[in-house]
Design a protein around this motif. Structure first.
Motif, PDB file in Angstrom:
ATOM      1  N   ILE A 208       0.850  -1.192   0.000  1.00 12.21           N
ATOM      2  CA  ILE A 208       0.000   0.000   0.000  1.00 12.21           C
ATOM      3  C   ILE A 208       0.885   1.242   0.000  1.00 12.21           C
ATOM      4  N   ILE A 209       0.499   2.218  -0.807  1.00  9.91           N
ATOM      5  CA  ILE A 209       1.099   3.551  -0.756  1.00  9.91           C
ATOM      6  C   ILE A 209      -0.048   4.542  -0.590  1.00  9.91           C
ATOM      7  N   ALA A 210       0.006   5.358   0.450  1.00  8.58           N
ATOM      8  CA  ALA A 210      -0.974   6.417   0.666  1.00  8.58           C
ATOM      9  C   ALA A 210      -0.225   7.742   0.651  1.00  8.58           C
TER      10      ALA A 210
ATOM     11  N   HIS B 202       2.340  13.917   2.933  1.00 11.13           N
ATOM     12  CA  HIS B 202       2.971  12.686   3.414  1.00 11.13           C
ATOM     13  C   HIS B 202       2.997  11.616   2.327  1.00 11.13           C
ATOM     14  N   VAL B 203       3.970  10.724   2.455  1.00 12.16           N
ATOM     15  CA  VAL B 203       4.002   9.457   1.728  1.00 12.16           C
ATOM     16  C   VAL B 203       4.097   8.356   2.778  1.00 12.16           C
ATOM     17  N   LEU B 204       3.078   7.505   2.834  1.00  7.55           N
ATOM     18  CA  LEU B 204       3.028   6.391   3.774  1.00  7.55           C
ATOM     19  C   LEU B 204       3.037   5.090   2.985  1.00  7.55           C
ATOM     20  N   GLU B 205       3.635   4.053   3.548  1.00 10.16           N
ATOM     21  CA  GLU B 205       3.732   2.807   2.778  1.00 10.16           C
ATOM     22  C   GLU B 205       3.646   1.577   3.658  1.00 10.16           C
ATOM     23  N   ARG B 206       3.323   0.460   3.017  1.00 12.41           N
ATOM     24  CA  ARG B 206       3.392  -0.875   3.610  1.00 12.41           C
ATOM     25  C   ARG B 206       3.891  -1.826   2.537  1.00 12.41           C
ATOM     26  N   GLY B 207       4.829  -2.680   2.895  1.00 15.93           N
ATOM     27  CA  GLY B 207       5.353  -3.648   1.937  1.00 15.93           C
ATOM     28  C   GLY B 207       6.537  -3.152   1.142  1.00 15.93           C
TER      29      GLY B 207
END
Length: 312
Positions: free
Chosen positions: A233-235, A280-285
């Motif tokens: 995921i990228i938010a 912001h740049v938020l991520e998972r994985g």
């Protein structure tokens, strides 16, 4: 002599009390009541509390107020414990030719008050794989599409936000997140190494007079991401919330915000003298190989860009 000692003791107690309040603010900001909407600016300036802490320590040293010195030093320790790990330079994973990477860039264009044409050219010069734009005004929309079409054959938009991609966008849906009109989107992008779910967000404005809509959007976004089973995921976007905002913190319990490549807080607004990070740049994985907050075009926001390496 006794009068001087008593004065020094009173000053030391006052400095110690003020330093203790700052310690409590740093340790548990969300526990402070949101009286008259003051939690919003208070949480935005939390990193800047290092300045009054330093002044208190200097004053205590100048007056040789030992209680004030002790509690002020404790405040320095607490500030360092909270913020130093956040502002350390990014320690990126080593580069490899087989790494699957995705470069992303997010920019609030500032609508008609900005300079979308200049920003678009700057974006094309940087050539990110995924581009998220917010505050796209009606007058510049067609020109923006035309300028980006060749480099970004895949695009989706929800009202004033958009996502442009060099990789195929497999599916997309607009999101209102409780705002009442769709100013965010969710897309699945066929990125190298596996599909990635991308959220582009422009949260409602947050002001002292009221930030309920912004809070609602962030709450619903958090709930949606919590229920999202995507391994990657990228938010990204303009969340209108600082890193320590009590409405934003639950998102960082689910996703990671990488540190800046060169260190620092990565403040993004206002562009002329940034003092809070709204973008912001938020991520998972992923692991971050780079993360920067940069001037780009004629907006009142700085852009946020990152290179992410696939880990899942």
């Amino acid at each position: 002599m006794a009068r001087r000692t008593g004065s020094r003791r009173r000053i030391g107690v006052l400095i110690a009390v003020l330093a203790a309040v700052l310690i409590a603010a740093l340790g548990a900001p969300a526990r402070f009541p949101d009286l008259f909407g003051l939690a919003l600016p208070f949480e935005a300036i939390l990193p800047w509390l290092g300045a009054p802490i330093a002044l208190l320590l200097i004053a205590a040293l100048a007056r040789r107020a030992w209680l004030g010195i002790l509690v002020s030093l404790l405040a320095v320790v607490v500030w360092s414990f909270v913020f130093v790990p956040r502002i350390m330079p990014l320690n990126p994973p080593s580069a490899s030719e087989v790494d699957a990477t995705v470069t992303v860039l997010s920019q609030n264009l500032q609508g008609a008050a900005g300079d979308p044409a200049t920003t678009t050219q700057a974006v094309l010069d940087r050539a990110p794989d995924l581009l998220a734009l917010q505050e796209i005004d009606g007058e510049s929309r067609d020109a923006l599409d035309a300028a980006l079409l060749e480099a970004y054959p895949y695009a989706e938009r929800a009202s004033t936000v958009g996502l442009w991609s060099t990789y195929p966008i497999l599916e997309s849906e607009p999101l209102d997140l409780g705002l009442g009109w769709k100013r965010a989107l969710r897309a699945v992008v066929a990125t190298p190494g596996g599909d990635t779910t991308v959220y582009v967000v422009h949260a409602a404005s947050a002001r002292l007079q009221g930030h309920e809509q912004r809070d609602q959007m962030l709450t619903q976004l958090t709930e949606q991401i919590q229920a999202d089973g995507s391994p990657r995921i990228i938010a990204l976007g303009d969340f209108n919330a600082g890193t320590d905002d009590r409405s934003f913190v639950p998102l960082t319990d689910l996703l990671v915000e990488p540190r800046q490549t060169a260190g620092g807080f990565g403040f993004s607004w206002p562009a002329a003298f940034p003092f809070v990070r709204l973008d912001h740049v938020l991520e998972r994985g992923f692991d971050a190989r780079s993360m920067e907050t940069i001037p780009l075009g004629g907006s009142d926001h700085l852009a946020v860009t990152a290179e992410l390496v696939l880990t899942q």
